[in-house]
Motif scaffolding. Structure first.
Motif, PDB file in Angstrom:
ATOM      1  N   PHE A  42      12.797  -4.155  -2.969  1.00 47.40           N
ATOM      2  CA  PHE A  42      12.150  -5.390  -2.789  1.00 47.40           C
ATOM      3  C   PHE A  42      10.644  -5.568  -3.243  1.00 47.40           C
ATOM      4  N   LEU A  43       9.925  -4.498  -2.792  1.00 47.73           N
ATOM      5  CA  LEU A  43       8.418  -4.533  -3.274  1.00 47.73           C
ATOM      6  C   LEU A  43       8.200  -4.528  -4.671  1.00 47.73           C
ATOM      7  N   ASP A  44       9.115  -3.927  -5.485  1.00 51.91           N
ATOM      8  CA  ASP A  44       9.337  -3.711  -6.961  1.00 51.91           C
ATOM      9  C   ASP A  44       9.360  -5.012  -7.640  1.00 51.91           C
ATOM     10  N   GLN A  45       9.933  -5.906  -6.893  1.00 50.85           N
ATOM     11  CA  GLN A  45      10.335  -7.192  -7.544  1.00 50.85           C
ATOM     12  C   GLN A  45       9.082  -8.275  -7.411  1.00 50.85           C
ATOM     13  N   LEU A  46       8.142  -8.089  -6.634  1.00 54.61           N
ATOM     14  CA  LEU A  46       6.889  -8.679  -6.301  1.00 54.61           C
ATOM     15  C   LEU A  46       5.828  -8.779  -7.400  1.00 54.61           C
ATOM     16  N   ALA A  47       5.123  -9.994  -7.419  1.00 55.67           N
ATOM     17  CA  ALA A  47       4.055  -9.813  -8.239  1.00 55.67           C
ATOM     18  C   ALA A  47       2.793  -8.959  -7.337  1.00 55.67           C
ATOM     19  N   LYS A  48       2.066  -8.404  -8.146  1.00 56.99           N
ATOM     20  CA  LYS A  48       0.991  -7.465  -7.429  1.00 56.99           C
ATOM     21  C   LYS A  48      -0.033  -8.246  -6.403  1.00 56.99           C
ATOM     22  N   ASP A  49      -0.139  -9.518  -6.746  1.00 56.40           N
ATOM     23  CA  ASP A  49      -0.987 -10.424  -5.954  1.00 56.40           C
ATOM     24  C   ASP A  49      -0.264 -10.939  -4.989  1.00 56.40           C
ATOM     25  N   SER A  50       0.830 -10.413  -4.467  1.00 58.29           N
ATOM     26  CA  SER A  50       1.614 -11.130  -3.301  1.00 58.29           C
ATOM     27  C   SER A  50       1.100 -10.831  -2.207  1.00 58.29           C
ATOM     28  N   CYS A  51       1.178 -11.770  -1.242  1.00 58.50           N
ATOM     29  CA  CYS A  51       0.804 -11.613   0.184  1.00 58.50           C
ATOM     30  C   CYS A  51       2.087 -11.732   1.216  1.00 58.50           C
ATOM     31  N   LEU A  52       2.290 -10.786   1.761  1.00 60.88           N
ATOM     32  CA  LEU A  52       3.440 -10.864   2.468  1.00 60.88           C
ATOM     33  C   LEU A  52       3.008 -11.174   3.969  1.00 60.88           C
ATOM     34  N   VAL A  53       3.774 -12.292   4.583  1.00 57.51           N
ATOM     35  CA  VAL A  53       3.399 -12.723   5.938  1.00 57.51           C
ATOM     36  C   VAL A  53       4.774 -12.528   6.972  1.00 57.51           C
ATOM     37  N   MET A  54       4.638 -12.208   7.816  1.00 60.32           N
ATOM     38  CA  MET A  54       5.695 -11.686   9.011  1.00 60.32           C
ATOM     39  C   MET A  54       5.260 -11.787  10.343  1.00 60.32           C
ATOM     40  N   GLU A  55       6.152 -12.008  11.216  1.00 57.13           N
ATOM     41  CA  GLU A  55       5.921 -11.924  12.546  1.00 57.13           C
ATOM     42  C   GLU A  55       5.973 -10.302  13.062  1.00 57.13           C
ATOM     43  N   ALA A  56       5.045 -10.430  14.084  1.00 52.14           N
ATOM     44  CA  ALA A  56       5.326  -8.714  14.864  1.00 52.14           C
ATOM     45  C   ALA A  56       6.506  -8.816  15.431  1.00 52.14           C
ATOM     46  N   THR A  57       7.307  -7.795  15.384  1.00 55.36           N
ATOM     47  CA  THR A  57       8.730  -7.607  15.919  1.00 55.36           C
ATOM     48  C   THR A  57       8.933  -6.368  16.553  1.00 55.36           C
ATOM     49  N   GLY A  58       7.831  -6.019  17.690  1.00 57.50           N
ATOM     50  CA  GLY A  58       8.156  -4.381  18.303  1.00 57.50           C
ATOM     51  C   GLY A  58       7.844  -3.607  17.157  1.00 57.50           C
ATOM     52  N   VAL A  59       8.982  -3.086  16.530  1.00 58.39           N
ATOM     53  CA  VAL A  59       8.732  -1.898  15.523  1.00 58.39           C
ATOM     54  C   VAL A  59       9.257  -2.067  14.106  1.00 58.39           C
ATOM     55  N   TYR A  60      10.273  -3.081  14.075  1.00 58.84           N
ATOM     56  CA  TYR A  60      11.022  -3.443  13.080  1.00 58.84           C
ATOM     57  C   TYR A  60      10.228  -3.886  11.796  1.00 58.84           C
ATOM     58  N   HIS A  61       9.137  -4.614  12.064  1.00 59.40           N
ATOM     59  CA  HIS A  61       8.170  -5.068  10.942  1.00 59.40           C
ATOM     60  C   HIS A  61       7.355  -3.843  10.247  1.00 59.40           C
ATOM     61  N   LYS A  62       7.171  -2.710  10.869  1.00 58.25           N
ATOM     62  CA  LYS A  62       6.248  -1.836  10.501  1.00 58.25           C
ATOM     63  C   LYS A  62       6.793  -1.222   9.277  1.00 58.25           C
ATOM     64  N   ARG A  63       8.078  -0.656   9.249  1.00 62.05           N
ATOM     65  CA  ARG A  63       8.357  -0.014   8.036  1.00 62.05           C
ATOM     66  C   ARG A  63       8.063  -0.663   6.682  1.00 62.05           C
ATOM     67  N   LEU A  64       8.287  -2.063   6.797  1.00 64.72           N
ATOM     68  CA  LEU A  64       7.974  -2.870   5.790  1.00 64.72           C
ATOM     69  C   LEU A  64       6.521  -3.237   5.629  1.00 64.72           C
ATOM     70  N   ALA A  65       5.913  -3.205   6.568  1.00 68.62           N
ATOM     71  CA  ALA A  65       4.375  -3.703   6.426  1.00 68.62           C
ATOM     72  C   ALA A  65       3.615  -2.479   6.088  1.00 68.62           C
ATOM     73  N   TYR A  66       3.965  -1.232   6.475  1.00 72.37           N
ATOM     74  CA  TYR A  66       3.270   0.015   6.009  1.00 72.37           C
ATOM     75  C   TYR A  66       3.425   0.276   4.551  1.00 72.37           C
ATOM     76  N   ALA A  67       4.513   0.228   4.336  1.00 69.93           N
ATOM     77  CA  ALA A  67       4.902   0.397   2.769  1.00 69.93           C
ATOM     78  C   ALA A  67       4.420  -0.523   1.780  1.00 69.93           C
ATOM     79  N   ALA A  68       4.297  -1.790   2.225  1.00 69.28           N
ATOM     80  CA  ALA A  68       3.706  -2.750   1.475  1.00 69.28           C
ATOM     81  C   ALA A  68       2.121  -2.527   1.219  1.00 69.28           C
ATOM     82  N   ILE A  69       1.434  -2.168   2.437  1.00 65.59           N
ATOM     83  CA  ILE A  69       0.187  -1.886   2.251  1.00 65.59           C
ATOM     84  C   ILE A  69       0.029  -0.446   1.471  1.00 65.59           C
ATOM     85  N   GLU A  70       0.725   0.329   1.620  1.00 65.55           N
ATOM     86  CA  GLU A  70       0.502   1.533   0.927  1.00 65.55           C
ATOM     87  C   GLU A  70       0.506   1.303  -0.787  1.00 65.55           C
ATOM     88  N   ARG A  71       1.166   0.155  -1.062  1.00 70.26           N
ATOM     89  CA  ARG A  71       1.300   0.074  -2.355  1.00 70.26           C
ATOM     90  C   ARG A  71       0.462  -1.379  -2.677  1.00 70.26           C
TER      91      ARG A  71
END
Length: 192
Positions: free
Chosen positions: A41-70
């Protein structure tokens, strides 16, 4: 102009919504069972993309952390803000696809006020998980106390079951003390 992606996350998948170059809303569903799926998923995004999501307990963390690391910008919003925004928009339909669209519209309407998420210090994340674990232990103790009370009120109570429940409670209370000690050590070391 950065590309904003609204994301609605559940346990095994997430629904995304973004505007293409012509301003058309594009919605997609993504499965994520592994970090490989997230990276696709992250590979297909433009480098200046901003991902906006709701806090969902723990579900959002895997994606958020991976995106920030990239090096993507990530905004994690309080679900009550999105819900309030939905009410203000008179949105009635509630599906994962429309939730992704709703989050995108919220982000576009509130772009100036979005707060970018930063990874917490490792110790802060550990404290958070220890608190969650402690909370679960307290619930287990309460359940065991309720069972014990029920056994003690039984006209033909089992002494062995009563003893086992008392031992369970004592073990859980000991574990809580261990968790609290660990939390104090982390706090003392990292949050002076």
């Amino acid at each position: 102009m950065k590309k904003i992606v609204g994301i609605d996350i559940s346990k095994d998948s997430f629904d995304t919504a973004y505007l293409d170059e012509k301003g058309r809303m594009i919605c997609q569903k993504w499965a994520y069972k592994s970090s490989k799926d997230i990276n696709l998923f992250l590979d297909q995004l433009a480098k200046d993309s901003c991902l906006v999501m709701e806090a969902t307990g723990v579900y959002h963390k895997r994606l958020a952390y991976a995106a920030i690391e990239r090096k993507f910008q990530v905004c994690i919003e309080n679900p009550s803000r999105i819900k309030f925004y939905s009410k203000m928009q008179n949105s009635i339909t509630k599906t994962d696809k429309t939730d992704g669209q709703l989050i995108l519209n919220y982000a576009l309407d509130n772009e100036r006020h979005l707060k970018y998420f930063e990874l917490p210090r490792e110790s802060a994340e550990e404290l958070s998980q220890l608190q969650m674990y402690q909370s679960g232990l307290k619930k287990e103790i309460q359940r065991s106390r309720n069972r014990l009370e029920s056994i003690q009120l039984h006209p033909e109570k089992s002494e062995r079951v009563e003893q086992m429940l008392k031992e369970d409670i004592e073990r859980l209370e000991g574990r809580i003390k261990d968790v609290q000690k660990e939390m104090r050590q982390i706090t003392k070391k990292d949050f002076k």
